[in-house]
Enzyme design. Structure first.
Site, short mmCIF file in Angstrom:
data_model
loop_
_atom_site.label_atom_id
_atom_site.label_comp_id
_atom_site.label_asym_id
_atom_site.label_seq_id
_atom_site.Cartn_x
_atom_site.Cartn_y
_atom_site.Cartn_z
N GLU A 16 51.34 1.61 29.58
CA GLU A 16 51.88 2.05 30.95
C GLU A 16 51.27 2.34 32.15
OE1 GLU A 16 55.50 4.69 30.82
OE2 GLU A 16 55.69 4.56 32.63
N LYS B 59 53.80 -2.00 30.30
CA LYS B 59 54.74 -1.26 30.89
C LYS B 59 54.30 -0.91 32.47
CE LYS B 59 58.14 2.43 31.29
NZ LYS B 59 59.29 3.08 30.47
P1 13P Z 1 61.41 5.36 35.24
O1 13P Z 1 62.29 4.04 34.84
O2 13P Z 1 62.68 6.25 35.49
O3 13P Z 1 60.48 5.19 36.04
O4 13P Z 1 61.00 5.66 33.73
C1 13P Z 1 60.30 5.03 32.92
C2 13P Z 1 59.22 5.87 32.09
O5 13P Z 1 59.36 5.58 31.03
C3 13P Z 1 58.37 6.55 33.07
O6 13P Z 1 57.29 6.82 32.12
#
Ligand code: 13P
Length: 347
Positions: free
Chosen positions: A186, A228
């Site tokens: 991510e 992500k």
């Molecule tokens: P959000 O969809 O609220 O941005 O959260 C996703 C997430 O896992 C952030 O690390």
């Protein structure tokens, strides 16, 4: 004597199967891995105290939502939650896997400022990660999440921030795969700021290029990971906001340049977008039927916000809050096929 840690063929097969199941058509991931300080912020919005029991009750309500498995393939949990059980004594990881939902775990330990930058950050948590993953796997987790944060600003993202974050994401991913755990990678580009869409395109491009360069250098199996990222959008304070179709076009354009087709799926974060806008964006992207990867969701706020507001911390509201969560998951499930519509939204 030297020992070699290598991801063998059996492990690779398992990683690939798990990764594909995480982005199964019509489904996406529920990010319910808020750390205790973050869930406190969410509970504050509905005036609920963040006690261990309130957190447990809330997460049980989410995970036992009738039919949720139709649209949710996996749930990301926080350390405390992976160790908790439902009221009837069944561990949450079993509640989920009995429904065919894959349990996952947030393994990063938050952000720290990078010296010699203007408050850019790198993510902590590599020390002891290998041992923690052994325990998490024994507790039922089959995938993990690590969030790196990239900000757009004057001279930002810096080369230093890009290099450090790409390096630690890849280190984390390689360690996960050696343990049979699928890494969710991510690199979140923050939506905060007045930057334009074009500025975000450039930041997304350099970030993804650096991340994949490191993943390949560190021999991460691309077929056994999930990306992500943020969608490519103007900053939340940019005066020129754009139509979901434009967001979809920009995002797909940049991702086609930088994300290898070997990656099974891209599961977007919502990053502060409203629930409906996050669904509209995903839907617009999935109108394109010639994409090399699954385009899915891994939303936290955009899945939970309406449900939290319906719950208000009252046991009596549980059924209604579950219906609201199911509805959001169903709308996003439809958006996975590009079939979301106002009729579905208003059902
Ligand atoms: P959000 O969809 O609220 O941005 O959260 C996703 C997430 O896992 C952030 O690390």
């Amino acid at each position: 004597m030297t020992t070699t840690i290598q991801v063998n063929d059996t492990l690779i097969k398992e990683l690939e199967e798990t990764a594909r199941a995480m982005v199964a058509p019509g489904k996406g991931i529920l990010a319910a891995d808020e750390s205790n300080p973050t869930i406190k912020k969410r509970f504050d919005t509905i005036n609920v105290e963040s006690t261990e029991e309130n957190r447990r009750f809330y997460r049980e309500m989410l995970f036992t939502t009738p039919g949720i498995e139709d649209h949710i393939s996996g749930v990301i949990l926080f350390d405390e939650t992976l160790r908790q059980s439902a009221e009837n004594g069944t561990p949450f990881s079993k509640i989920l896997s009995d429904k065919g939902i894959i349990p996952g775990i947030k393994v990063d330990k938050g952000l720290t400022t990078i010296p010699n930058t203007m408050d850019e950050t790198v993510t902590q948590g590599l020390d002891g990660l290998s041992e923690r993953l052994d325990e998490y796997r024994a507790l039922g987790a089959r995938f993990a999440k690590w969030r790196a944060v990239i900000q757009i600003g004057t001279h930002q993202p810096s080369q230093l921030s890009l290099a450090l974050n790409a390096h630690s994401l890849a280190r984390y991913a390689a360690i996960c795969q050696s343990k049979g755990i699928v890494p969710i990678i991510e690199p979140e580009i923050l939506i905060n700021g007045s930057h334009t869409l074009e500025r975000c395109e450039r930041a997304a491009q350099v970030t993804l290029d650096r991340v994949f360069e490191e993943l390949i250098l560190q021999r991460v199996v691309l077929e056994g990971m999930i990306l992500k990222p943020s969608m490519v959008t103007p900053g939340d304070k940019c005066p020129e906001q754009v139509d979901p179709k434009i967001v979809a076009q920009s995002t797909i354009k940049i991702f086609k340049r930088s994300v290898p087709a070997a990656v099974p799926g891209i599961a977007f974060l919502s990053g502060g977008q409203s629930s409906k806008l996050a669904t509209l964006h995903l839907n617009a992207m999935n109108k394109d039927k010639h994409l090399p990867w699954e385009l899915s969701f891994s939303y936290g706020r955009a899945l939970q916000e309406d449900c939290l507001a319906a719950w208000k911390g009252e046991r009596a509201n549980k059924g209604m809050a579950q219906k609201v969560l199911f509805h959001r998951a169903k709308c996003n499930g439809a958006a996975r096929f590009g079939e979301y519509s106002s009729e579905i939204e208003n059902q």
